[in-house]
Design an enzyme around this catalytic site. Sequence first.
Site, PDB file in Angstrom:
ATOM      1  CB  CYS A 235      38.612  45.249  41.304  1.00  0.00           C
ATOM      2  SG  CYS A 235      39.602  43.743  41.391  1.00  0.00           S
ATOM      3  CG  ASP A 236      36.958  43.124  47.171  1.00  0.00           C
ATOM      4  OD1 ASP A 236      36.535  44.299  47.323  1.00  0.00           O
ATOM      5  OD2 ASP A 236      36.277  42.118  47.446  1.00  0.00           O
TER       6      ASP A 236
END
Length: 119
Positions: free
Chosen positions: A11-12
């Site tokens: 997840c960024d």
Amino acid sequence: MTTTLYGIPNCDTVKKARTWLAYNGHDFTFHDFKKQGLSRDLVQGWLKDVDWENLVNRKGMTWRNLSDERKAQVNDADSATELMLENPSVIKRPVLQGVGPVSVGFSADQYADKFASAK
């Protein structure tokens, strides 16, 4: 209490939070809740600090891929807990625990304020 960052590694937003914590010298444990799982007690603990409507990510693909029937069943903290335990990817990320109240999401300013007020 140990500082723990909960999320998934690809997840960024989780990546940004992990980078910020490391860069700013904060010791923390990362908990990949897709691989390591979640307990009912943990999720219910989060819900003491964060409203279920803020913890369930209704903008993400996981939520959007649920059937309309399943979405309609999520209408309170108990039903949201069941959904999060069934499908941790529906949780807004990251969840930070151990520095004041539990927080969800990431911004550099939010984390800076959180750690400054914890001193």
